[in-house]
Design a protein around this motif. Structure first.
Motif, PDB file in Angstrom:
ATOM      1  N   GLY A  59       0.836  -1.193   0.000  1.00  0.00           N
ATOM      2  CA  GLY A  59       0.000   0.000   0.000  1.00  0.00           C
ATOM      3  C   GLY A  59       0.873   1.247   0.000  1.00  0.00           C
ATOM      4  N   THR A  60       0.220   2.389  -0.058  1.00  0.00           N
ATOM      5  CA  THR A  60       0.926   3.658  -0.051  1.00  0.00           C
ATOM      6  C   THR A  60       1.293   4.029   1.384  1.00  0.00           C
ATOM      7  N   LEU A  61       2.487   4.574   1.555  1.00  0.00           N
ATOM      8  CA  LEU A  61       2.927   5.030   2.871  1.00  0.00           C
ATOM      9  C   LEU A  61       2.209   6.323   3.256  1.00  0.00           C
ATOM     10  N   ARG A  62       2.328   6.711   4.514  1.00  0.00           N
ATOM     11  CA  ARG A  62       1.764   7.982   4.971  1.00  0.00           C
ATOM     12  C   ARG A  62       2.502   9.128   4.280  1.00  0.00           C
ATOM     13  N   PRO A  63       1.813  10.230   3.990  1.00  0.00           N
ATOM     14  CA  PRO A  63       2.481  11.391   3.397  1.00  0.00           C
ATOM     15  C   PRO A  63       3.682  11.818   4.252  1.00  0.00           C
ATOM     16  N   GLY A  64       4.773  12.126   3.591  1.00  0.00           N
ATOM     17  CA  GLY A  64       5.979  12.571   4.281  1.00  0.00           C
ATOM     18  C   GLY A  64       6.921  11.454   4.688  1.00  0.00           C
ATOM     19  N   MET A  65       6.438  10.215   4.720  1.00  0.00           N
ATOM     20  CA  MET A  65       7.311   9.090   5.070  1.00  0.00           C
ATOM     21  C   MET A  65       8.139   8.726   3.842  1.00  0.00           C
ATOM     22  N   PRO A  66       9.475   8.834   3.904  1.00  0.00           N
ATOM     23  CA  PRO A  66      10.299   8.636   2.706  1.00  0.00           C
ATOM     24  C   PRO A  66      10.363   7.176   2.262  1.00  0.00           C
ATOM     25  N   LEU A  67      10.584   7.033   0.964  1.00  0.00           N
ATOM     26  CA  LEU A  67      10.619   5.709   0.352  1.00  0.00           C
ATOM     27  C   LEU A  67      11.783   5.642  -0.624  1.00  0.00           C
ATOM     28  N   LEU A  68      12.551   4.574  -0.549  1.00  0.00           N
ATOM     29  CA  LEU A  68      13.608   4.296  -1.511  1.00  0.00           C
ATOM     30  C   LEU A  68      13.157   3.111  -2.357  1.00  0.00           C
ATOM     31  N   LEU A  69      13.105   3.309  -3.660  1.00  0.00           N
ATOM     32  CA  LEU A  69      12.761   2.238  -4.586  1.00  0.00           C
ATOM     33  C   LEU A  69      13.960   1.960  -5.477  1.00  0.00           C
ATOM     34  N   ALA A  70      14.226   0.702  -5.731  1.00  0.00           N
ATOM     35  CA  ALA A  70      15.280   0.310  -6.658  1.00  0.00           C
ATOM     36  C   ALA A  70      14.676  -0.716  -7.606  1.00  0.00           C
ATOM     37  N   GLN A  71      14.876  -0.504  -8.891  1.00  0.00           N
ATOM     38  CA  GLN A  71      14.281  -1.382  -9.886  1.00  0.00           C
ATOM     39  C   GLN A  71      15.330  -1.861 -10.874  1.00  0.00           C
ATOM     40  N   GLY A  72      15.505  -3.168 -10.935  1.00  0.00           N
ATOM     41  CA  GLY A  72      16.361  -3.747 -11.955  1.00  0.00           C
ATOM     42  C   GLY A  72      15.675  -3.647 -13.303  1.00  0.00           C
ATOM     43  N   GLN A  73      16.341  -3.071 -14.271  1.00  0.00           N
ATOM     44  CA  GLN A  73      15.730  -2.885 -15.579  1.00  0.00           C
ATOM     45  C   GLN A  73      15.607  -4.189 -16.358  1.00  0.00           C
ATOM     46  N   ALA A  74      16.325  -5.225 -15.933  1.00  0.00           N
ATOM     47  CA  ALA A  74      16.214  -6.544 -16.572  1.00  0.00           C
ATOM     48  C   ALA A  74      15.322  -7.482 -15.755  1.00  0.00           C
ATOM     49  N   ASP A  75      14.580  -6.939 -14.804  1.00  0.00           N
ATOM     50  CA  ASP A  75      13.716  -7.736 -13.935  1.00  0.00           C
ATOM     51  C   ASP A  75      12.489  -8.194 -14.715  1.00  0.00           C
ATOM     52  N   THR A  76      12.267  -9.487 -14.757  1.00  0.00           N
ATOM     53  CA  THR A  76      11.089 -10.036 -15.432  1.00  0.00           C
ATOM     54  C   THR A  76      10.052 -10.543 -14.435  1.00  0.00           C
ATOM     55  N   ILE A  77      10.354 -10.427 -13.146  1.00  0.00           N
ATOM     56  CA  ILE A  77       9.408 -10.853 -12.109  1.00  0.00           C
ATOM     57  C   ILE A  77       8.590  -9.657 -11.632  1.00  0.00           C
ATOM     58  N   VAL A  78       9.273  -8.588 -11.220  1.00  0.00           N
ATOM     59  CA  VAL A  78       8.618  -7.325 -10.914  1.00  0.00           C
ATOM     60  C   VAL A  78       9.012  -6.392 -12.046  1.00  0.00           C
ATOM     61  N   ARG A  79       8.101  -6.223 -12.985  1.00  0.00           N
ATOM     62  CA  ARG A  79       8.414  -5.438 -14.174  1.00  0.00           C
ATOM     63  C   ARG A  79       8.628  -3.961 -13.823  1.00  0.00           C
ATOM     64  N   PRO A  80       9.553  -3.286 -14.509  1.00  0.00           N
ATOM     65  CA  PRO A  80       9.826  -1.876 -14.221  1.00  0.00           C
ATOM     66  C   PRO A  80       8.587  -0.983 -14.252  1.00  0.00           C
ATOM     67  N   GLU A  81       7.641  -1.245 -15.144  1.00  0.00           N
ATOM     68  CA  GLU A  81       6.448  -0.390 -15.204  1.00  0.00           C
ATOM     69  C   GLU A  81       5.586  -0.528 -13.951  1.00  0.00           C
ATOM     70  N   VAL A  82       5.645  -1.674 -13.293  1.00  0.00           N
ATOM     71  CA  VAL A  82       4.899  -1.861 -12.043  1.00  0.00           C
ATOM     72  C   VAL A  82       5.502  -0.968 -10.956  1.00  0.00           C
ATOM     73  N   THR A  83       6.824  -0.933 -10.881  1.00  0.00           N
ATOM     74  CA  THR A  83       7.486  -0.095  -9.880  1.00  0.00           C
ATOM     75  C   THR A  83       7.277   1.379 -10.195  1.00  0.00           C
ATOM     76  N   ARG A  84       7.321   1.754 -11.470  1.00  0.00           N
ATOM     77  CA  ARG A  84       7.067   3.157 -11.842  1.00  0.00           C
ATOM     78  C   ARG A  84       5.647   3.568 -11.457  1.00  0.00           C
ATOM     79  N   ALA A  85       4.686   2.684 -11.641  1.00  0.00           N
ATOM     80  CA  ALA A  85       3.298   2.984 -11.257  1.00  0.00           C
ATOM     81  C   ALA A  85       3.189   3.156  -9.744  1.00  0.00           C
ATOM     82  N   TYR A  86       3.885   2.306  -8.983  1.00  0.00           N
ATOM     83  CA  TYR A  86       3.876   2.437  -7.521  1.00  0.00           C
ATOM     84  C   TYR A  86       4.528   3.755  -7.105  1.00  0.00           C
TER      85      TYR A  86
END
Length: 139
Positions: A59-86
């Motif tokens: 789910g979405t974090l509370r406003p102001g709570m920081p988030l670090l996302l890292a996405q492997g561009q060759a990831d076929t399990i969690v596709r990059p567009e899914v992480t970009r949407a999140y």
């Protein structure tokens, strides 16, 4: 669940991925599931997988709570567009997001690749430094 799938599921659940050798071994362990039990073309449309995937979606974090996302561009399990949407969803909710793109990195090595950066990012938050924010929309 098909009862004869239990041994393969238990084996997969007990495996850790700590090296390239573990990834190779995991591929062997996955074969019985792929060949005998997971013959659905799109798991996101078939139950119980649809519900399980939905329950495993963060789910979405509370406003102001920081988030670090890292996405492997060759990831076929969690596709990059899914992480970009999140990221877009999080940014729209007022969450400061730092997004790191990992060219050529697949799912199995994303955490390994980013571990040192993630530790430094967390240390900076504990030190009271402001979180980097790659969100482009105003909050």
């Amino acid at each position: 669940m098909v009862p004869r799938a239990n041994p393969a599921m238990e084996r997969l659940a007990s495996e850790c991925i700590e090296s390239i050798y573990d990834l190779i071994a995991r591929k062997e362990s996955e074969k019985p599931m792929e060949q005998g039990f997971l013959r659905v073309p799109d798991l996101s449309t078939a139950e119980p997988w649809r519900s399980l995937l939905r329950a495993n979606t963060p789910g979405t974090l509370r406003p102001g709570m920081p988030l670090l996302l890292a996405q492997g561009q060759a990831d076929t399990i969690v596709r990059p567009e899914v992480t970009r949407a999140y990221m877009a969803q999080s940014c729209a909710a007022g969450v400061p997001v730092q997004m790191l793109s990992l060219p050529g990195v697949g799912h199995g090595f994303a955490a390994y690749t980013i571990a040192g950066t993630a530790v430094a990012w967390m240390a900076d938050r504990f030190a009271g430094l402001p979180a980097p924010n790659d969100c482009t929309s105003p909050h």
